[in-house]
Design an enzyme around this catalytic site. Structure first.
Site, PDB file in Angstrom:
ATOM      1  N   GLU A 126       9.210  13.302  39.993  1.00 17.17           N
ATOM      2  CA  GLU A 126       7.960  13.148  39.231  1.00 17.17           C
ATOM      3  C   GLU A 126       7.809  14.428  38.415  1.00 17.17           C
ATOM      4  O   GLU A 126       7.295  15.428  38.906  1.00 17.17           O
ATOM      5  CB  GLU A 126       6.770  12.951  40.177  1.00 17.17           C
ATOM      6  CG  GLU A 126       5.475  12.719  39.404  1.00 17.17           C
ATOM      7  CD  GLU A 126       4.257  12.805  40.300  1.00 17.17           C
ATOM      8  OE1 GLU A 126       3.472  11.848  40.340  1.00 17.17           O
ATOM      9  OE2 GLU A 126       4.075  13.855  40.973  1.00 17.17           O
TER      10      GLU A 126
ATOM     11  N   GLU B 247      -1.280  12.543  49.389  1.00 15.48           N
ATOM     12  CA  GLU B 247      -0.598  13.663  48.742  1.00 15.48           C
ATOM     13  C   GLU B 247      -1.508  14.886  48.632  1.00 15.48           C
ATOM     14  O   GLU B 247      -2.518  14.831  47.919  1.00 15.48           O
ATOM     15  CB  GLU B 247      -0.151  13.241  47.334  1.00 15.48           C
ATOM     16  CG  GLU B 247       0.613  14.316  46.587  1.00 15.48           C
ATOM     17  CD  GLU B 247       1.101  13.841  45.220  1.00 15.48           C
ATOM     18  OE1 GLU B 247       0.378  13.074  44.562  1.00 15.48           O
ATOM     19  OE2 GLU B 247       2.201  14.255  44.823  1.00 15.48           O
TER      20      GLU B 247
HETATM   21  C1  LER Z   1       0.742  12.504  41.601  1.00 12.60           C
HETATM   22  O1  LER Z   1       1.800  12.224  42.456  1.00 12.60           O
HETATM   23  C2  LER Z   1       0.585  13.966  41.446  1.00 12.60           C
HETATM   24  O2  LER Z   1       1.419  14.733  41.840  1.00 12.60           O
HETATM   25  C3  LER Z   1      -0.628  14.491  40.821  1.00 12.60           C
HETATM   26  O3  LER Z   1      -0.363  15.700  40.169  1.00 12.60           O
HETATM   27  C4  LER Z   1      -1.336  13.520  39.920  1.00 12.60           C
HETATM   28  O4  LER Z   1      -2.146  14.217  39.049  1.00 12.60           O
HETATM   29 MN    MN Z   2       3.148  14.051  42.989  1.00 15.23          MN
END
Ligand code: LER
Ligand code: MN
Length: 273
Positions: free
Chosen positions: A247, A153
């Site tokens: 999220e 990510e």
């Molecule tokens: C986790 O998926 C994320 O987006 C981060 O901001 C974790 O701190």
């Molecule tokens: Mn994330």
């Protein structure tokens, strides 16, 4: 078309945007009742999880598990691929490998977010990148034996100094050279770092293995100023078949945020939505 999931923490966590925490079974029941198709499970340490019980509990509510989040091993324990201490780096790699059996059962991607770490004082960026590449090679090889994919990510500059953008992510993937390593794109981070969210989605294309949604303020989609019709149309145009996973901050509270998010997402003018 898209299937929707939301992040749930299996073990206690400080990370704020893990939308649901606390009583796992009650959370799963509520998420299923709201109409989500799946849950993204944040698991700090898989050795402390009863696999059978967890698989059965998720099954009971008819939910899929498209992804396993690993960042709490950083948030709660300080493990990372780029720590100057080789024992910490080793523990981080082993931790990712320990997620593989459960990920294989659900065909879930293993997320590499903050577990990559940050460039520590006294460590050069070059050195950190070389540790990161070596760790990802080892994890990708171990995951491949079980047919599991890893999703790295890109995370905004205020949380890490390593891999902030899609372009940096794609360059890293090339350096690692593993087919089962792709990207997790997160609209919150993209809004901070990418010159064009839609353009970067197109650039990442088939390397998009997972997708997080939060609005510009990290509240639920619809609570800020991101253009989700445009963003998710760009995602659909890449041929992405995976889940769109919420999220976002549990504000004003987790239940309201989850309800508003799924209502907003399902009403977007997207093909077959
Ligand atoms: C986790 O998926 C994320 O987006 C981060 O901001 C974790 O701190
Ligand atoms: Mn994330």
């Amino acid at each position: 078309m898209f299937r929707y999931a939301i992040v749930v923490s299996v073990q206690p966590a400080r990370f704020e945007a893990a939308t649901f925490k606390g009583d796992l079974e009650a959370n799963l029941a509520e998420i299923a009742a709201l109409g989500y198709d799946g849950v993204e499970l944040a698991i700090r340490d898989p050795r402390q999880v009863d696999d059978e019980a967890l698989v059965q509990m998720v099954d009971k509510y008819g939910l899929a598990v498209p992804a396993i989040g690993t960042g709490q091993a950083w948030g709660e324990e300080g493990l990372s691929f780029t720590d100057p201490d080789p024992d910490v780096r080793r523990a981080a790699v082993e931790r990712v490998k320990q997620h593989v059996p459960l990920a294989a059962r659900w065909d879930a991607v293993i997320i590499i977010g903050l577990l990559r770490g940050v460039v520590r004082p006294g460590v050069s960026h070059e050195q950190a990148m070389s540790w990161l590449i070596a760790a990802l090679k080892e994890c990708a090889t171990a995951a491949a034996t079980a047919g599991v994919r890893l999703a790295l990510e890109p995370i905004n500059r205020y949380e890490t100094s390593l891999i902030n953008t899609v372009e940096e992510g794609l360059t890293l993937i090339e350096a690692v050279g593993a087919d089962n390593l792709g990207l997790l794109l997160d609209t919150f981070h993209m809004n901070i770092e990418e010159p064009s969210i839609e353009g970067s989605i197109r650039k990442a294309g088939k390397r998009i293995f997972h997708f997080h949604v939060a609005d510009s303020n990290r509240w639920y989609p619809g609570a800020g100023h991101l253009d989700f019709a445009s963003i998710l149309s760009a995602l659909a145009a890449t041929g992405y078949q995976g889940f769109v996973s919420g999220e976002f901050l549990p504000r004003p509270d987790a239940s309201t945020a989850a309800r508003e998010a799924i209502r907003f997402l399902r009403r977007l003018p997207l093909p077959h939505n």
